[in-house]
Design a protein around this motif. Structure first.
Motif, PDB file in Angstrom:
ATOM      1  N   GLY A  25       0.805  -1.215   0.000  1.00 18.42           N
ATOM      2  CA  GLY A  25       0.000   0.000   0.000  1.00 18.42           C
ATOM      3  C   GLY A  25       0.838   1.264   0.000  1.00 18.42           C
ATOM      4  N   SER A  26       1.864   1.321   0.848  1.00 17.29           N
ATOM      5  CA  SER A  26       2.668   2.535   0.920  1.00 17.29           C
ATOM      6  C   SER A  26       3.461   2.734  -0.364  1.00 17.29           C
ATOM      7  CB  SER A  26       3.599   2.496   2.133  1.00 17.29           C
ATOM      8  OG  SER A  26       4.501   1.421   2.022  1.00 17.29           O
ATOM      9  N   THR A  27       3.953   1.660  -0.954  1.00 14.24           N
ATOM     10  CA  THR A  27       4.662   1.762  -2.235  1.00 14.24           C
ATOM     11  C   THR A  27       3.719   2.254  -3.324  1.00 14.24           C
ATOM     12  OG1 THR A  27       6.138  -0.045  -1.628  1.00 14.24           O
ATOM     13  CG2 THR A  27       5.966   0.471  -3.973  1.00 14.24           C
ATOM     14  N   LEU A  28       2.545   1.702  -3.325  1.00 10.07           N
ATOM     15  CA  LEU A  28       1.541   2.101  -4.316  1.00 10.07           C
ATOM     16  C   LEU A  28       1.195   3.571  -4.180  1.00 10.07           C
ATOM     17  CD1 LEU A  28      -0.610   0.658  -6.356  1.00 10.07           C
ATOM     18  CD2 LEU A  28      -2.163   1.086  -4.488  1.00 10.07           C
ATOM     19  N   MET A  29       0.958   4.021  -2.964  1.00  7.70           N
ATOM     20  CA  MET A  29       0.552   5.403  -2.763  1.00  7.70           C
ATOM     21  C   MET A  29       1.683   6.370  -3.085  1.00  7.70           C
ATOM     22  SD  MET A  29      -2.484   4.764  -2.181  1.00  7.70           S
ATOM     23  CE  MET A  29      -3.199   6.356  -1.822  1.00  7.70           C
ATOM     24  N   SER A  30       2.913   6.004  -2.759  1.00  7.37           N
ATOM     25  CA  SER A  30       4.052   6.868  -3.101  1.00  7.37           C
ATOM     26  C   SER A  30       4.195   7.001  -4.610  1.00  7.37           C
ATOM     27  CB  SER A  30       5.345   6.300  -2.513  1.00  7.37           C
ATOM     28  OG  SER A  30       5.274   6.265  -1.109  1.00  7.37           O
ATOM     29  N   SER A  31       4.034   5.890  -5.312  1.00  9.55           N
ATOM     30  CA  SER A  31       4.104   5.930  -6.772  1.00  9.55           C
ATOM     31  C   SER A  31       2.981   6.774  -7.350  1.00  9.55           C
ATOM     32  CB  SER A  31       4.030   4.514  -7.346  1.00  9.55           C
ATOM     33  OG  SER A  31       5.113   3.742  -6.910  1.00  9.55           O
ATOM     34  N   ALA A  32       1.812   6.664  -6.760  1.00 10.51           N
ATOM     35  CA  ALA A  32       0.673   7.446  -7.235  1.00 10.51           C
ATOM     36  C   ALA A  32       0.922   8.933  -7.053  1.00 10.51           C
ATOM     37  CB  ALA A  32      -0.597   7.028  -6.494  1.00 10.51           C
ATOM     38  N   ALA A  33       1.449   9.304  -5.898  1.00  7.87           N
ATOM     39  CA  ALA A  33       1.725  10.717  -5.650  1.00  7.87           C
ATOM     40  C   ALA A  33       2.751  11.245  -6.645  1.00  7.87           C
ATOM     41  CB  ALA A  33       2.215  10.906  -4.217  1.00  7.87           C
ATOM     42  N   THR A  34       3.809  10.470  -6.890  1.00  4.78           N
ATOM     43  CA  THR A  34       4.846  10.879  -7.837  1.00  4.78           C
ATOM     44  C   THR A  34       4.266  11.020  -9.243  1.00  4.78           C
ATOM     45  OG1 THR A  34       6.528   9.764  -6.528  1.00  4.78           O
ATOM     46  CG2 THR A  34       7.086  10.274  -8.801  1.00  4.78           C
ATOM     47  N   ALA A  35       3.451  10.046  -9.636  1.00  2.00           N
ATOM     48  CA  ALA A  35       2.868  10.081 -10.981  1.00  2.00           C
ATOM     49  C   ALA A  35       1.950  11.283 -11.139  1.00  2.00           C
ATOM     50  CB  ALA A  35       2.104   8.785 -11.248  1.00  2.00           C
ATOM     51  N   ALA A  36       1.189  11.579 -10.113  1.00  2.00           N
ATOM     52  CA  ALA A  36       0.272  12.715 -10.196  1.00  2.00           C
ATOM     53  C   ALA A  36       1.035  14.033 -10.304  1.00  2.00           C
ATOM     54  CB  ALA A  36      -0.651  12.732  -8.987  1.00  2.00           C
ATOM     55  N   VAL A  37       2.099  14.166  -9.536  1.00  2.00           N
ATOM     56  CA  VAL A  37       2.883  15.395  -9.556  1.00  2.00           C
ATOM     57  C   VAL A  37       3.584  15.556 -10.900  1.00  2.00           C
ATOM     58  CG1 VAL A  37       4.891  16.539  -8.542  1.00  2.00           C
ATOM     59  CG2 VAL A  37       3.186  15.488  -7.067  1.00  2.00           C
ATOM     60  N   GLN A  38       4.112  14.468 -11.447  1.00  2.00           N
ATOM     61  CA  GLN A  38       4.849  14.546 -12.705  1.00  2.00           C
ATOM     62  C   GLN A  38       3.943  14.503 -13.926  1.00  2.00           C
ATOM     63  OE1 GLN A  38       7.762  11.432 -12.599  1.00  2.00           O
ATOM     64  NE2 GLN A  38       8.953  12.405 -10.973  1.00  2.00           N
TER      65      GLN A  38
END
Length: 106
Positions: free
Chosen positions: A69-82
């Motif tokens: 879950g934490s890996t998924l959410m971190s990736s999601a945040a990065t993808a959204a920002v970029q």
């Protein structure tokens, strides 16, 4: 009266069976349109907007207290920002199964 009850039961059954496909596992590729992180298991959320690719948006729950879950959410945040496309797959129970950033996006 019995006929009216039968009609309601039939209508309810028809609506229930016709909406079953809405609960099937779904996948969307697009930009992350929502993410949230919560310390309460199962209460984090992620959504990917796949409408630009002709698909539907997908909305899942994620357990952010687990490693996945934490890996998924971190990736999601990065993808959204970029602003990069990701592929999100949700189970038929509405739980996130996979988040994959497209090659060359990371």
């Amino acid at each position: 009266m019995k006929e009216l009850v039968f009609k309601y039961v039939f209508l309810f059954t028809f609506l229930l069976t016709s909406s079953v496909s809405a609960f099937a596992a779904q996948t969307a590729t697009g930009l992350v349109s929502l993410w949230s992180i919560s310390q309460t298991p199962g209460f984090s959320l992620i959504a990917v907007d796949g409408t630009a690719n002709g698909g539907n948006s997908v909305f899942c729950a994620v357990d952010a207290t687990a490693e996945f879950g934490s890996t998924l959410m971190s990736s999601a945040a990065t993808a959204a920002v970029q602003g990069v496309d990701v592929t999100l797959t949700c189970s038929d129970a509405g739980q996130a199964q996979q988040l994959q950033m497209l090659s060359g996006s990371d």
